[in-house]
Design a protein around this motif. Structure first.
Motif, short mmCIF file in Angstrom:
data_model
loop_
_atom_site.label_atom_id
_atom_site.label_comp_id
_atom_site.label_asym_id
_atom_site.label_seq_id
_atom_site.Cartn_x
_atom_site.Cartn_y
_atom_site.Cartn_z
N GLN A 129 0.84 -1.18 0.00
CA GLN A 129 0.00 0.00 0.00
C GLN A 129 0.88 1.24 0.00
N VAL A 130 0.68 2.11 -0.97
CA VAL A 130 1.44 3.35 -1.09
C VAL A 130 0.45 4.50 -1.01
N PHE A 131 0.56 5.31 0.05
CA PHE A 131 -0.38 6.40 0.26
C PHE A 131 0.18 7.73 -0.26
N LEU A 132 1.45 7.99 -0.03
CA LEU A 132 2.07 9.23 -0.50
C LEU A 132 3.28 8.85 -1.36
N PRO A 133 3.09 8.64 -2.66
CA PRO A 133 4.22 8.21 -3.50
C PRO A 133 5.25 9.32 -3.64
N ASN A 134 6.52 8.95 -3.53
CA ASN A 134 7.61 9.91 -3.68
C ASN A 134 8.44 9.58 -4.93
N HIS A 135 7.84 8.94 -5.91
CA HIS A 135 8.54 8.58 -7.14
C HIS A 135 7.88 9.25 -8.33
N ILE A 136 8.66 9.40 -9.39
CA ILE A 136 8.17 10.01 -10.63
C ILE A 136 8.25 8.98 -11.73
N ILE A 137 7.12 8.76 -12.41
CA ILE A 137 7.06 7.83 -13.54
C ILE A 137 6.70 8.66 -14.77
N THR A 138 7.51 8.54 -15.81
CA THR A 138 7.32 9.34 -17.02
C THR A 138 6.88 8.44 -18.17
N VAL B 254 11.14 4.89 -15.11
CA VAL B 254 10.75 4.65 -13.72
C VAL B 254 11.97 4.79 -12.82
N PRO B 255 11.77 4.91 -11.50
CA PRO B 255 12.92 4.93 -10.57
C PRO B 255 13.66 3.60 -10.58
#
Length: 200
Positions: free
Chosen positions: A21-30, A46-47
């Motif tokens: 479960q991811v509530f506050l994602p801190n990654h960037i997907i382009t 992706v990271p």
């Protein structure tokens, strides 16, 4: 009861969903636009810590996009110099690219002709300003001292150059209105006498 079970089964994907479960994602997907890919494939940046299962769950839970296959590779970056005047080189962090096969095909929309709603003029001005700042920064880092010979000539130098040309051509004779020592007169007489004998 059976109809409700069928509707729930239709909403679930064909693969097993992850439990992370991811509530506050801190990654960037382009989402990368690749024209050569077929309509049932998509490409993402992706990271590095992202796995194939993470991307598959991410697309399903956020966009309701079903993915049947995921291929990933890590692209190494070339060596880069830290700045223009140092000898220090480093390798930037590599990029992780994932190609996914979609259950339903996707077609990129056409690029719009009118880009005003996206403030295209403002974006162009910003890019030009950033380019000029980068060029100025590079020029400052080079420590180039401007040469005196490359500077435009002043009026005094132009006047001196004209006077020198006239003296060389014989139009103007040089004089500084300073009386010379009589010894120089004797030397000039001897020089003129030697020149006369040579000419004769």
């Amino acid at each position: 009861m059976a109809e409700a079970a069928k509707t729930v089964a239709r909403q679930l994907p064909r693969f097993k969903l992850g439990q992370k479960q991811v509530f506050l994602p801190n990654h960037i997907i382009t989402f990368l636009r690749k024209e050569h890919l077929p309509p049932n494939e998509a490409c993402f940046k992706v990271p590095l810590r992202f796995t194939k299962f993470d991307l598959r769950d991410y697309l399903w839970n956020l966009y309701n996009v079903e993915v049947t296959k995921v291929r990933s590779f890590v692209k190494q970056q070339p060596l880069t110099q830290r700045n223009s005047h140092s000898r220090s080189w480093y390798r930037p962090q590599p990029l992780k690219i994932m190609n996914v096969e979609l259950a339903k095909p996707f077609q990129w929309p056409e690029i719009p002709d009118n880009k005003e709603p996206w403030s295209n003029q403002l974006w162009k001005m910003r890019e030009e300003l950033m380019d000029t700042r980068n060029e100025e920064h590079i020029q400052q880092q080079r420590f180039q001292i401007p040469l005196k010979s490359k500077e435009p000539a002043s009026k005094e130098r132009e006047q001196l150059a004209d006077l020198a040309k006239k003296m060389l051509s014989g139009e103007v004779k040089w004089s500084n209105d300073v009386p010379l020592d009589p010894k120089w007169d004797k030397l000039l007489e001897k020089k003129n006498a030697v020149k006369a004998t040579q000419d004769a």
